[in-house]
Structures are given as structure tokens and as C-alpha cells.
Design an enzyme around this catalytic site. Sequence first.
Site, mmCIF file in Angstrom:
data_model
loop_
_atom_site.group_PDB
_atom_site.id
_atom_site.type_symbol
_atom_site.label_atom_id
_atom_site.label_comp_id
_atom_site.label_asym_id
_atom_site.label_seq_id
_atom_site.Cartn_x
_atom_site.Cartn_y
_atom_site.Cartn_z
ATOM 1 N N LYS A 79 0.717 -1.391 -0.126
ATOM 2 C CA LYS A 79 -0.034 0.018 -0.056
ATOM 3 C C LYS A 79 0.924 1.188 -0.051
ATOM 4 O O LYS A 79 1.933 1.300 0.687
ATOM 5 C CB LYS A 79 -0.949 0.120 1.250
ATOM 6 N N SER A 154 -9.881 1.508 2.683
ATOM 7 C CA SER A 154 -9.055 2.257 1.767
ATOM 8 C C SER A 154 -7.916 1.628 0.899
ATOM 9 O O SER A 154 -7.211 2.105 0.151
ATOM 10 C CB SER A 154 -8.310 3.475 2.840
ATOM 11 N N SER A 178 -10.124 -0.827 6.730
ATOM 12 C CA SER A 178 -9.574 -0.722 5.400
ATOM 13 C C SER A 178 -8.745 -1.920 4.754
ATOM 14 O O SER A 178 -8.405 -1.944 3.550
ATOM 15 C CB SER A 178 -8.569 0.354 5.517
HETATM 16 N N1 GLN Z 1 -13.351 4.174 6.192
HETATM 17 C C1 GLN Z 1 -12.688 4.507 7.555
HETATM 18 C C2 GLN Z 1 -12.195 5.707 7.487
HETATM 19 O O1 GLN Z 1 -12.590 6.459 6.502
HETATM 20 C C3 GLN Z 1 -11.795 3.558 7.700
HETATM 21 C C4 GLN Z 1 -10.467 3.693 6.926
HETATM 22 C C5 GLN Z 1 -9.400 2.768 7.365
HETATM 23 O O2 GLN Z 1 -9.376 1.965 7.847
HETATM 24 N N2 GLN Z 1 -8.058 3.303 6.954
HETATM 25 O O3 GLN Z 1 -11.609 6.395 8.565
#
Ligand code: GLN
Length: 486
Positions: A79, A154, A178
Amino acid sequence: MLELYEKTAIELGELLRTRQVASVEVTRSMLARIEATEEKLHSFVTVTPELALEMAAEADRRISAGTAGPLTGIPIAIKDNMCVKGLRASCASRILANFVAPYDATVVRRIRDAGMVILGTTNMDEFAMGSSTETSYWGPTRNPWHLDMIPGGSSGGSAASVAAGQAVVSLGSDTGGSIRLPASFCSVTGIKPTYGSVSRYGLVAYASSLDQIGPIARDATDLALMLNLLCGHDPMDSTSVPMEHPDFTSFLGKPIKGMTLGLPREFYSHLDDPDVSRVMADARKVFEGLGVSFVELSLPHLDYGIAAYYIIAPSEASSNLARYDGVKYGHRAENFDGMIDMYCRTRAEGFGAEVKRRIMLGTYALSSGYYDAYYLKAAKIRTLITEDFKSAFQTCDAILCPVAPTPPFKIGEKIDDPIQMYLTDVFTIPVNMAGLPGMSIPGGFSSTGLPVGLQLIAPHFAESRLVQLASAFQAETDHHLKRPPL
Ligand code: GLN
């Protein structure tokens, strides 16, 4: 006959060590697959063919010398929020668009030491804030199962690349879902380990008390190999737990007869999607066939999870992102009038709308006079959620629930409605709040052929139990063997 890019790490490892193929061939196969599919998917921010082939050649030398480990020569995608020395780590943000990592994250060092092959960095929501990989400065990633759909976020690029055969395994990060959400939406297997199991050193911080790095793979077997590689103490991360981790592969194929899975009433009362409900019911039958019993239980504070998360995560984010001021690294505005103006312009130009929203939310929640009303209250809810799980685990070995309330949705569908986007994480966020390990495994498909994942949640440091449950489930089912029609 499967193409090389379709095989799992365990299968490739066998071929590599018996010298039936070379890592350079495997790597070429992956790079060709990336070439053939990347225009459609956009899973990567940076593809690194030269580095990959160099690392593959080195892996082949290790294999010849007899010093190879189980993951030597296996291609991996990382990532874009983890530092790989010499590669760009942009976090899919304009503010870091030209930032080149000056050192390796601990997980990356482990990957290098194991002789794995780095294919490049994967697309994500900007600074990991999102559930759809649509907020990336580089543009969205598409779901390999249906190109009009989001891949989840994400870590959307990490999940899409594994689903599409562009990478054998990948690394994601999970602050509120995510890893698990994109794994579910792309029909691959992913785990968010217990907070403190995997070092965060070299991970660009979003919300430090919730962030955790974890692997995404095609099945539980490959995930176990990756957990063996990633888990372990790191003095460079003060929240890394000094403990011995088991050999996760020793839990593969172990019977699960006699185990009890918990079904939290509050999770199921949120379910009104017929496809997700059917997949959950089917999974229950499979587990029952394997000798697992079920117990209904209650996690009474679950409903406050999202509200509390959207105080805690933005608060930490607003503090973590204060460092992007254009002074030492990252984007700096060109025309400005004095220092304060330089800060303002740099940040206005460098951050996207969702990141700005989080910074404003967090700054507000932490400001004097509001701290007790918001942040402190959210911290108390976090404790209550943790206690809920603790008492739940007195009656069950693990919890079975959905990853998301619906199958993948359309690109553009929720991007202008942040609350709807936030609600996607209703089943994953509480796991981060409590610091527990959570796994997402392919559970089946919707009536329109879109992936639906199952989530398994275990007590702290019981990742091995998740591996055991997932491996038993995957021995009985074939959802994880299906590949998208790209
Ligand atoms: N969708 C959640 C957020 O926007 C979790 C994102 C994540 O786990 N990085 O914070």
C-alpha cells in the site's frame, strides 16, 4: 492449467523450491498481468518492474544456494502509505505526490529479508480516509469483478491487485476496516491483526491508536505465511507488543469441531440486504456442518461505534497531519505572502476534500472547551465497546458477522454523502476500537455476481484461531477459488 499469476504463494513456493520455475518467470508473469489489466483497474500508484526483476534474480540466487524461506521469490504489492526506501510513498495525496521514502518500514524490511519481490505500491483513499478508494489523488481503483463498482477502501488497490492476479499477496492498513472491507468487496482474504502485533514503524500515520498493518491474500494458507513474516516485536514502534507469536501455519487444516461462534444481535439487526443475509445463513450452515455451535450474544454499545470513531480517528488525524506544512518535505505552494500564508496555501492545495473534513472535525473535537464533551466521551465509549467484546468472548471462541452491510456499490454512489460512506464501516470499526484481530473471507456472491465477505473476530492475539476457522471454511467452500472475469 493455471497461469503463474493465478497461483497462490504456497503453490508458487513449492514450484520455486523444486526449481520447476524461477522467481524471474513468476515476476514476469505478474508484470505482464499488470500490463494487461492495469488500464482497467488502476490498482497501483507506482509499478516497479526493474526493482521487481532485480529482487527476483536475487531470490533465484538464494533458492539455488539453498537459503530460501517459504516466501522467497513471491511477488507482493505494498500500500502506498508504507515506506519502501527509494520509492514514492504518496498516501494517494497531492501533498506527498513527490515524496520518496528515505527508509524502509519494518514490514518492508521483513519482506526484503524474506526475499520477496516488490512489484510496486497500491492505490488507496487519500491518507487511508475512505471506504471506496475514490478519494485518491491519482483517481479511483475499479472493482475487478465489476468495473463500475468500487473495490472497497481504503486499501482498494491492495485487494484489487490480489483479486486480479496482479500480485500474489499484498499489504494493507486498517484503521476502521480498510483491509477487511476491500478484501470482502474483491473476494480475497484479509486480516487486521491485533493492535500491537505488527509494527507500524514506517507506516504513514492516520489515527495511531487504531492503525494496523496486515496482509491480503487469496486464501487463509497464504495469510498464515504472511502473518508468520509480519508479526513480531519491534523496538521502533512503542506500541508493538513483545511476545512470541505461534507458527500460524500449524493451525491450517486443524479441526474446528466443538468451537462456538457468537452472533451479535446488534450486528444482525442492522442487516436488511437479502444477499448479505443469505451469505451469512449459508456460512452458518457450513460451520455447523464442521461441528461448530452458535450462540446469540449482545454487544450493547456497538451502535455508538461509528459516532465515537469519527471523533477519535479525525482527532488523531488532525494531529498527525499537522506535519504537512510545506517546510521540510512534501508539497509547498509556490506563491505566498509570508509563513502563515505559505502554510495555508500549501495545505489548501495539498489535501483533498475528505482529508480537510477530517482535519476540521478533529481540530474541533480537540479544541479547548469541547475536548471533554467530544473526545473524552468517545474515549469512554471505546472502553465500553472493548468491555462488550470481552464479555462476549466468555461465551464464544470467535464472532461471525458480515464485513459490510451491502455488497460493493457503484463508483460515485456515495462519494458526495460522507455519512452514507461512513456507515459502510459499521461492522468493522468496533474491532479497531477494541484492538481485536478481524479477518475477512470470501463468503459468496450477490444475485448480480458481486462478492460478499464474512468477518471473523477473535480475542486479542488469537489470530491463529481465525486462521484455523478460515482454513476449515475454505476447505469446505470454493468462493475463494473463483476469479473475476477480467
Ligand atoms: N473508512 C474508515 C475511514 O475513513 C476506515 C478507513 C481505514 O481503515 N483506514 O476512516
